[in-house]
Design a protein around this motif. Structure first.
Motif, PDB file in Angstrom:
ATOM      1  N   GLN A 133       0.827  -1.207   0.000  1.00 25.55           N
ATOM      2  CA  GLN A 133       0.000   0.000   0.000  1.00 25.55           C
ATOM      3  C   GLN A 133       0.860   1.255   0.000  1.00 25.55           C
ATOM      4  O   GLN A 133       0.482   2.262  -0.577  1.00 25.55           O
ATOM      5  CB  GLN A 133      -0.936  -0.010   1.214  1.00 25.55           C
ATOM      6  CG  GLN A 133      -2.105  -0.950   1.027  1.00 25.55           C
ATOM      7  CD  GLN A 133      -2.907  -1.114   2.299  1.00 25.55           C
ATOM      8  OE1 GLN A 133      -2.584  -1.951   3.128  1.00 25.55           O
ATOM      9  NE2 GLN A 133      -3.940  -0.314   2.458  1.00 25.55           N
TER      10      GLN A 133
ATOM     11  N   GLU B 142      -6.452   2.327   5.719  1.00 24.06           N
ATOM     12  CA  GLU B 142      -6.929   1.051   6.260  1.00 24.06           C
ATOM     13  C   GLU B 142      -6.073  -0.031   5.622  1.00 24.06           C
ATOM     14  O   GLU B 142      -5.862  -0.022   4.410  1.00 24.06           O
ATOM     15  CB  GLU B 142      -8.412   0.858   5.869  1.00 24.06           C
ATOM     16  CG  GLU B 142      -9.031  -0.468   6.262  1.00 24.06           C
ATOM     17  CD  GLU B 142      -9.432  -0.520   7.728  1.00 24.06           C
ATOM     18  OE1 GLU B 142      -9.849   0.514   8.270  1.00 24.06           O
ATOM     19  OE2 GLU B 142      -9.314  -1.614   8.318  1.00 24.06           O
ATOM     20  N   LEU B 143      -5.593  -0.944   6.451  1.00 20.86           N
ATOM     21  CA  LEU B 143      -4.788  -2.038   5.918  1.00 20.86           C
ATOM     22  C   LEU B 143      -5.636  -2.866   4.950  1.00 20.86           C
ATOM     23  O   LEU B 143      -6.752  -3.261   5.274  1.00 20.86           O
ATOM     24  CB  LEU B 143      -4.293  -2.912   7.065  1.00 20.86           C
ATOM     25  CG  LEU B 143      -3.406  -4.088   6.657  1.00 20.86           C
ATOM     26  CD1 LEU B 143      -2.032  -3.590   6.250  1.00 20.86           C
ATOM     27  CD2 LEU B 143      -3.302  -5.087   7.778  1.00 20.86           C
ATOM     28  N   TYR B 144      -5.089  -3.128   3.770  1.00 20.49           N
ATOM     29  CA  TYR B 144      -5.824  -3.908   2.770  1.00 20.49           C
ATOM     30  C   TYR B 144      -6.010  -5.352   3.214  1.00 20.49           C
ATOM     31  O   TYR B 144      -5.126  -5.952   3.817  1.00 20.49           O
ATOM     32  CB  TYR B 144      -5.053  -3.890   1.439  1.00 20.49           C
ATOM     33  CG  TYR B 144      -5.585  -4.893   0.428  1.00 20.49           C
ATOM     34  CD1 TYR B 144      -6.772  -4.634  -0.254  1.00 20.49           C
ATOM     35  CD2 TYR B 144      -4.937  -6.105   0.208  1.00 20.49           C
ATOM     36  CE1 TYR B 144      -7.280  -5.550  -1.158  1.00 20.49           C
ATOM     37  CE2 TYR B 144      -5.431  -7.029  -0.701  1.00 20.49           C
ATOM     38  CZ  TYR B 144      -6.608  -6.754  -1.377  1.00 20.49           C
ATOM     39  OH  TYR B 144      -7.111  -7.673  -2.261  1.00 20.49           O
ATOM     40  N   SER B 145      -7.156  -5.900   2.913  1.00 24.39           N
ATOM     41  CA  SER B 145      -7.352  -7.352   2.945  1.00 24.39           C
ATOM     42  C   SER B 145      -8.352  -7.644   1.834  1.00 24.39           C
ATOM     43  O   SER B 145      -9.102  -6.755   1.437  1.00 24.39           O
ATOM     44  CB  SER B 145      -7.909  -7.808   4.283  1.00 24.39           C
ATOM     45  OG  SER B 145      -9.286  -7.536   4.344  1.00 24.39           O
ATOM     46  N   PRO B 146      -8.363  -8.870   1.314  1.00 20.50           N
ATOM     47  CA  PRO B 146      -9.298  -9.155   0.218  1.00 20.50           C
ATOM     48  C   PRO B 146     -10.763  -8.934   0.606  1.00 20.50           C
ATOM     49  O   PRO B 146     -11.612  -8.833  -0.270  1.00 20.50           O
ATOM     50  CB  PRO B 146      -9.030 -10.623  -0.108  1.00 20.50           C
ATOM     51  CG  PRO B 146      -7.624 -10.862   0.358  1.00 20.50           C
ATOM     52  CD  PRO B 146      -7.453  -9.993   1.576  1.00 20.50           C
ATOM     53  N   SER B 147     -11.049  -8.857   1.892  1.00 21.11           N
ATOM     54  CA  SER B 147     -12.441  -8.608   2.307  1.00 21.11           C
ATOM     55  C   SER B 147     -12.606  -7.194   2.855  1.00 21.11           C
ATOM     56  O   SER B 147     -13.361  -6.986   3.791  1.00 21.11           O
ATOM     57  CB  SER B 147     -12.870  -9.651   3.339  1.00 21.11           C
ATOM     58  OG  SER B 147     -11.826  -9.946   4.238  1.00 21.11           O
ATOM     59  N   TRP B 148     -11.917  -6.227   2.244  1.00 26.62           N
ATOM     60  CA  TRP B 148     -11.950  -4.867   2.794  1.00 26.62           C
ATOM     61  C   TRP B 148     -13.327  -4.231   2.768  1.00 26.62           C
ATOM     62  O   TRP B 148     -13.608  -3.325   3.542  1.00 26.62           O
ATOM     63  CB  TRP B 148     -10.920  -3.993   2.067  1.00 26.62           C
ATOM     64  CG  TRP B 148     -11.383  -3.408   0.760  1.00 26.62           C
ATOM     65  CD1 TRP B 148     -11.941  -2.168   0.557  1.00 26.62           C
ATOM     66  CD2 TRP B 148     -11.328  -4.031  -0.535  1.00 26.62           C
ATOM     67  NE1 TRP B 148     -12.223  -1.989  -0.783  1.00 26.62           N
ATOM     68  CE2 TRP B 148     -11.873  -3.103  -1.467  1.00 26.62           C
ATOM     69  CE3 TRP B 148     -10.884  -5.265  -0.980  1.00 26.62           C
ATOM     70  CZ2 TRP B 148     -11.982  -3.404  -2.825  1.00 26.62           C
ATOM     71  CZ3 TRP B 148     -10.981  -5.550  -2.336  1.00 26.62           C
ATOM     72  CH2 TRP B 148     -11.522  -4.625  -3.235  1.00 26.62           C
TER      73      TRP B 148
ATOM     74  N   GLU C 218     -16.033  -5.717   3.600  1.00 26.68           N
ATOM     75  CA  GLU C 218     -16.929  -6.387   4.552  1.00 26.68           C
ATOM     76  C   GLU C 218     -16.765  -5.918   5.984  1.00 26.68           C
ATOM     77  O   GLU C 218     -17.337  -6.500   6.902  1.00 26.68           O
ATOM     78  CB  GLU C 218     -16.715  -7.906   4.473  1.00 26.68           C
ATOM     79  CG  GLU C 218     -17.165  -8.469   3.135  1.00 26.68           C
ATOM     80  CD  GLU C 218     -16.749  -9.923   2.962  1.00 26.68           C
ATOM     81  OE1 GLU C 218     -16.827 -10.678   3.942  1.00 26.68           O
ATOM     82  OE2 GLU C 218     -16.341 -10.288   1.841  1.00 26.68           O
ATOM     83  N   ILE C 219     -15.928  -4.905   6.218  1.00 22.28           N
ATOM     84  CA  ILE C 219     -15.819  -4.395   7.584  1.00 22.28           C
ATOM     85  C   ILE C 219     -16.284  -2.956   7.663  1.00 22.28           C
ATOM     86  O   ILE C 219     -16.381  -2.266   6.686  1.00 22.28           O
ATOM     87  CB  ILE C 219     -14.381  -4.474   8.141  1.00 22.28           C
ATOM     88  CG1 ILE C 219     -13.368  -3.937   7.128  1.00 22.28           C
ATOM     89  CG2 ILE C 219     -14.066  -5.893   8.531  1.00 22.28           C
ATOM     90  CD1 ILE C 219     -11.983  -3.750   7.707  1.00 22.28           C
TER      91      ILE C 219
END
Lengths: 293, 292
Positions: free
Chosen positions: B170, B283-289, B291-292
Motif C-alpha cells: 500500500q 486502512e490495511l488492505y485485505s481481500p475482504s476490505w 466487509e468491515i
C-alpha cells in the motif's frame, strides 16, 4: 519522563485459556514487545510440544531425549509441565496421519488436558478436510475445557470455529505469512466468532531459513494492531518454532546446535510480537525464559 | 483523462488464439466494442512475440485499422515487432513501452525518433523498479534527458510510474500518487500514463473494478494524463466522463483526509469510501476490505 513515552491507541485483549483452577492468561498488552517502560506488556507463554502418538518424524536426538515418555502423551505432557516447567502444552495430533477414528483421537486429547495444570493447545495437520473432520470432534469431547484449537484455515474456518464456539474453545487462525490474508481471515471469523478468542499463526521460519519474513509479518501485524489500532488484528500471535528449528540441517546434525537454533529463533520472534512460542527441547525453554526475564 | 483500452492483450486466451490463428474478426470486434465504449486509444499487446514478430504485429495493426480510426498503442517488448507495427500506423502511434533500462534505451527509444511517435517511458531502470517517489523522479529524469538528446520531444513522452498491486504494497501506491503530483514540476510538459488494472491484480475478481475506479479518480486528481484501462468497465468510463460527481467528491474527501459521515452514505457510496481508504493507506488492505 512521561512526555517522552508513546501512548498507543490499540491493545491486544487478554485471552484466558484452561478451566477454573488451572487458568492462564496471555496477551493483554497495550504497547510493543518488551516496551515495559511504555505500557502494559503482554503475558507470554513458553510452550513445549508433545505429540499424541510416537513422534517418528522427530530428529533422533529428541526421540532419545523423550524416550521414557514419548509413547505416552499423558506422561510426556506431565513431565514437560512438572519437570521442565512448560507454561503451556502444544499437542500436535500426528495420530491423524494414521487416520485413527476422530473419537479416539479426541479421547486422547481429553486425557492430556485433564492430566496437566497448564492450558493446552491442540493442533491438527493443517489439511483442511482432515482437520475439519477431527477438530470439531475434539471440541465436542473436550467441551468446556477452554482449549486453543487449530489450525483454522480460510477454507475450513466455518466448520472448526463454529464447533470451537459452541464448546467454549479459542482458535488458532493460520495464514501463509501475509498480513493482508491475516486480516482477511480475521474478518471472516469475526462475523461469527469473537476475535478476542483468536490467536494468529502467520507461520514461522527458523534462523537462516527465512526468519526475516516471519519476523516482518509478525512485526507488521503487531504494529497494525497496537500503533494503528486495526481492530481486526488485535489477537495474540503464536510462533511454532520447535518444528522449524529442529528440521534445520544444523539441528539434525547436532542437538546442541538445535537448542541454540530453537532459542535464537524463539527469542527473535518474541521480539517481533509472538505471545506463544512452541519449543521441542526444554533446554531451549530455559534459555528463552532466562532471556525474557 | 485519456483512456487507452487494454482488452486486446495476449494474456487473454481468446486474443491469444485469434492472434495465433490469424482470425481477424474476433479481434476487430474487440477493437470496435472498445471504441464504442468510449476509450480514446486501442492498445495492441502481443507480448514478446518471439515467433514471427514482424508478421504478427503487421497483421494485427492492419486488421485493427480496417475497423477503427482510433490511434494505436503498440504494446510489445520486442523492438522488431514494434518497428514493423509503427511503419503501418496511419495515426501518430504510442510505443508501449520503453524504460531506462539500457537495452530499452538502445533499441526502443530510437524507434520513437524514426517514426515520430509518442513513447511510454517507465521509471524502470537497470536497478529495477524504484522504491519511492524520489527514486522514481531520479530515474525518469535521467531517461527523459537521454530521450531528449536522441531528439524525442518532451510532449511525446508519456511517463509511467509503474503501479503495483494493492495487495503487494500500500505504501508504494502513495509513492506513485506523490510522484504523479511532482511530475509537472520536475519534467514540465511530459505526459503520463499508468497500467491502472495492475492495482487490483490478485484482488478478488468481482472486486477489481472498484479498486481500479477509485485509483483512477485519485490519480486523475493528482494530475495523471492518461491510463491503460479495462474498456468494458462501464462505471470507470462513466466516472471518467464526469458522471457520478457525488462519488468523485466522496473519494476526494478521503484523499484530503476530511471527515466523512458514513451513516448517511448509501451502500454503493460506502464501498467507494472504504476502497478509497484502502488506496490512501488509511486502512490495511485485505481481500475482504468491503466487509468491515
Amino acid at each position: 519522563m512521561g512526555k517522552f513515552l508513546e501512548k498507543y491507541p490499540g491493545e491486544i485483549k487478554e485471552l484466558r485459556l484452561g478451566t477454573e483452577g488451572k487458568q492462564a492468561v496471555l496477551g493483554g498488552q497495550n504497547t510493543l514487545p518488551f516496551h515495559f517502560f511504555e505500557g502494559r506488556p503482554g503475558k507470554l507463554k513458553l510452550a513445549l510440544e508433545v505429540t499424541d502418538s510416537e513422534p517418528s518424524d522427530w530428529t533422533p536426538a529428541l526421540q532419545e531425549f523423550y524416550a521414557d515418555v514419548k509413547s505416552s502423551p499423558v506422561e510426556w505432557a506431565r513431565k514437560c509441565v512438572d519437570v521442565f516447567g512448560a507454561e503451556m502444552i502444544f499437542l500436535s495430533l500426528n495420530s491423524m496421519e494414521k487416520d485413527l477414528p476422530a473419537a479416539e483421537i479426541a479421547a486422547g486429547v481429553k486425557r492430556v488436558a485433564e492430566a496437566v495444570r497448564v492450558p493446552l493447545a491442540v493442533f491438527g495437520l493443517g489439511e483442511k478436510e482432515k482437520d475439519a473432520a477431527v477438530l470439531p470432534v475434539v471440541a465436542s469431547v473436550c467441551s468446556g475445557m477452554n482449549l486453543l484449537l487449530g489450525p483454522v484455515l480460510k477454507d475450513n474456518c466455518q466448520e472448526i470455529a463454529a464447533a470451537a464456539l459452541e464448546h467454549g474453545h479459542a482458535v488458532i487462525a493460520q495464514i501463509p505469512m501475509d498480513i493482508n490474508l491475516a486480516k482477511d481471515l480475521n474478518i471472516r471469523l469475526g462475523k461469527f466468532f469473537p476475535l478476542d478468542r483468536v490467536v494468529i499463526d502467520p507461520l514461522t521460519c527458523a534462523v537462516g531459513y527465512g526468519l526475516e519474513y516471519a519476523f516482518s509479518t509478525m512485526e507488521r501485524i503487531r504494529l497494525s494492531a497496537v500503533v494503528h489500532d486495526d481492530k481486526t488484528l488485535q489477537s495474540p500471535l503464536i510462533a511454532r518454532v520447535g518444528k522449524e528449528a529442529w528440521k534445520t540441517k544444523e539441528a539434525v546434525q547436532d542437538a546442541g546446535k538445535g537448542v541454540l537454533w530453537e532459542t535464537a529463533t524463539a527469542f527473535t520472534l518474541l521480539l517481533a510480537g509472538a505471545d506463544i512460542v512452541t519449543l521441542r527441547h526444554p533446554e531451549s525453554l530455559q534459555r528463552v525464559r532466562a532471556l525474557v526475564h | 483523462m485519456i483512456l487507452i483500452g487494454e482488452n486486446i492483450q495476449i494474456i487473454s486466451k481468446a486474443v491469444s488464439e485469434a492472434l495465433a490463428g490469424r482470425q481477424a474478426v474476433p479481434l476487430q470486434e474487440l477493437a470496435s466494442k472498445q471504441a464504442e465504449a468510449g476509450v480514446h486509444w486501442i492498445d495492441l499487446n502481443i507480448g514478446p512475440a518471439r515467433k514471427n514478430p514482424t508478421e504478427t504485429m503487421s497483421w494485427l495493426v492492419n486488421a485493427i485499422q480496417e475497423v477503427v480510426d482510433l490511434p494505436l498503442s503498440l504494446d510489445t517488448t520486442n523492438p522488431v515487432a514494434m518497428e514493423a507495427g509503427l511503419a503501418l500506423c496511419r495515426r501518430k502511434a504510442l510505443i508501449n513501452s520503453a524504460s531506462g533500462a539500457q537495452d530499452s534505451k538502445e533499441r526502443m527509444l530510437p524507434l520513437a525518433v524514426k517514426f515520430n511517435s509518442n513513447v511510454v517511458i517507465s521509471v524502470l531502470n537497470d536497478a529495477g523498479i524504484p522504491s519511492d517517489a524520489a527514486a522514481r523522479a531520479e530515474s525518469i529524469m535521467e531517461t527523459i534527458e537521454y530521450a531528449n538528446n536522441l531528439g524525442i520531444s518532451t510532449e511525446d513522452i508519456w511517463v509511467d510510474p509503474i503501479l503495483m498491486p494493492v495487495g503487494v504494497g500500500q505504501q508504494d501506491i502513495l509513492e506513485v500518487i506523490e510522484f504523479v503530483r511532482m511530475l509537472p514540476d520536475i519534467a514540465p510538459g511530459v505526459k503520463s500514463t499508468i497500467g491502472l488494472s495492475n492495482v487490483s491484480n490478485g484482488a478478488p475478481r468481482h472486486l477489481r473494478h472498484i479498486l481500479n475506479q477509485v485509483m483512477m479518480v485519485i490519480l486523475e486528481r493528482a494530475g495523471l494524463y492518461s491510463a491503460i484501462v479495462d474498456s468494458f468497465d462501464q462505471d470507470l468510463i462513466d466516472l471518467n466522463s464526469g458522471k457520478k460527481q457525488e462519488v468523485i467528491a466522496l473519494i476526494q474527501k478521503v484523499m484530503d483526509g476530511e471527515d466523512v459521515d458514513v451513516s448517511v452514505l448509501s451502500a454503493v457510496e460506502r464501498d467507494y469510501y472504504k476502497t478509497a481508504r484502502v488506496i490512501m493507506g488509511r486502512e490495511l488492505y485485505s481481500p475482504s476490505w468491503l466487509e468491515i
